[in-house]
Design an enzyme around this catalytic site. Structure first.
Site, PDB file in Angstrom:
ATOM      1  N   ASP A  12       0.840  -1.203   0.000  1.00 53.32           N
ATOM      2  CA  ASP A  12       0.000   0.000   0.000  1.00 53.32           C
ATOM      3  C   ASP A  12       0.875   1.253   0.000  1.00 53.32           C
ATOM      4  OD1 ASP A  12      -2.973   1.103   0.959  1.00 53.32           O
ATOM      5  OD2 ASP A  12      -1.311   2.292   1.747  1.00 53.32           O
ATOM      6  N   TYR A  27       2.927   9.970  -0.634  1.00 49.61           N
ATOM      7  CA  TYR A  27       4.070   9.427   0.117  1.00 49.61           C
ATOM      8  C   TYR A  27       5.389   9.646  -0.620  1.00 49.61           C
ATOM      9  CZ  TYR A  27       0.395   6.647   2.501  1.00 49.61           C
ATOM     10  OH  TYR A  27      -0.731   6.220   3.171  1.00 49.61           O
ATOM     11  N   LYS A  52      -2.956   5.914  -4.030  1.00 47.45           N
ATOM     12  CA  LYS A  52      -4.027   6.860  -3.687  1.00 47.45           C
ATOM     13  C   LYS A  52      -3.814   8.191  -4.393  1.00 47.45           C
ATOM     14  CE  LYS A  52      -3.697   4.830   0.916  1.00 47.45           C
ATOM     15  NZ  LYS A  52      -2.257   4.502   0.889  1.00 47.45           N
ATOM     16  N   HIS A  90      -7.667   9.736  -1.440  1.00 45.69           N
ATOM     17  CA  HIS A  90      -6.924   9.703  -0.171  1.00 45.69           C
ATOM     18  C   HIS A  90      -7.690  10.362   0.989  1.00 45.69           C
ATOM     19  CE1 HIS A  90      -2.484   9.396   1.315  1.00 45.69           C
ATOM     20  NE2 HIS A  90      -3.329   9.045   2.253  1.00 45.69           N
TER      21      HIS A  90
END
Length: 277
Positions: free
Chosen positions: A47, A52, A77, A110
């Site tokens: 994930d 990120y 996401k 998200h």
């Protein structure tokens, strides 16, 4: 060796490994090594998220692993600043390029970003990714019941998953009940409380750990699994990754489950989805 992780059926018809591996706050410099380690010890559900900043490294680790792409369940996401329909489409294309894949197994919004009031429009766009097969399943993250009710009422498309903060101090019971009634799988981020609470020192968790001769983190992950939640712990330590995956050789009894259920304080670690904008 057979992988012990249960596969849960999603409303899209796809299956998802119930225990996966997250890379939130794993630096780009560390991500490829960390994900390669996770895949080597047996995880098959990874994930990540555009936000990120490590999609490229996740994709590189998957390719370096030599594991066939179809054996790995991959989630990413949409970043919060791409909620307009055209921007969401471009962002999805970029994610596929960064990951170096033709499709993702799950693509999530998200955060709902309610002040922007574009998540319904964004969700309609997500339907096109599912229709063309580039997202095998689509879902959301950090959505509350009112946000989900709007998606269902205005689009008729039910998310496969809602990934939310969930741990023994913050159990999200109303949301989980709603999602169960509507065929939406609950997935836990921050399943171990992200170190913000001394979960592992609580008597209910300590007692269960001693009874089963396991670590407190293993007890918490086992609790998640037995509630039916999909769970994605994160660690940069190979030893801890292995330990977090080793939760299928014991089972919490009804009293142990009830004692952990009783820890709920409805207290978040992360942001309130109504206020993250």
């Amino acid at each position: 060796m057979t992988n012990p992780v249960p596969q849960l059926r999603l409303n899209s018809g796809a299956t998802i490994p119930q225990l996966g591996f997250g890379v939130f706050l794993v630096s780009p410099e560390e991500t490829q090594r960390v994900v390669e380690d996770a895949l080597e010890v047996g995880y098959r559900h990874i994930d990540t998220a555009t936000g990120y900043n490590n999609e490229t490294e996740v994709g590189a680790a998957i390719r370096a692993s030599g594991i066939p792409r179809e054996e790995i369940f991959l989630t990413t996401k949409l970043r919060n600043d791409h909620h307009k329909a055209g921007e969401a489409a471009g962002a999805f294309d970029r994610s596929l390029r960064m990951l170096g894949v033709d499709y993702v197994d799950l693509y999530l919004i998200h955060w709902p970003m309610p002040a922007n009031d574009r998540y319904v429009e964004t969700w309609r766009t997500f339907g096109t990714f599912a229709a063309d097969g580039r997202a095998r399943s689509i879902g959301v993250s950090n959505f509350l019941v009112p946000h989900l009710e709007r998606l269902l009422a205005e689009t008729g498309t039910i998310p496969a998953v809602n990934q939310v903060e969930l741990h023994p101090i913050f159990q999200q019971r109303e949301l989980r009940r709603f999602q169960m009634e509507h065929g939406i799988r609950t997935e836990a981020w921050g399943p171990l409380g992200q170190g913000k609470y001394d979960l592992f020192g609580l008597p209910a968790i300590q007692d269960a750990a001693k009874a089963h001769d396991v670590q407190p983190a293993q007890v918490v992950l086992r609790w998640h699994l037995q509630t039916g939640t999909i769970v994605i712990p994160k660690s940069t330590s190979r030893e801890r990754m292995t330990q977090n995956l080793d939760v299928f050789g014991f089972e919490l009894d009804a009293d142990e489950m009830a004692a952990i259920d009783a820890l709920d304080e409805n207290r978040r670690v992360g942001g309130d989805p109504n206020e993250v904008n």
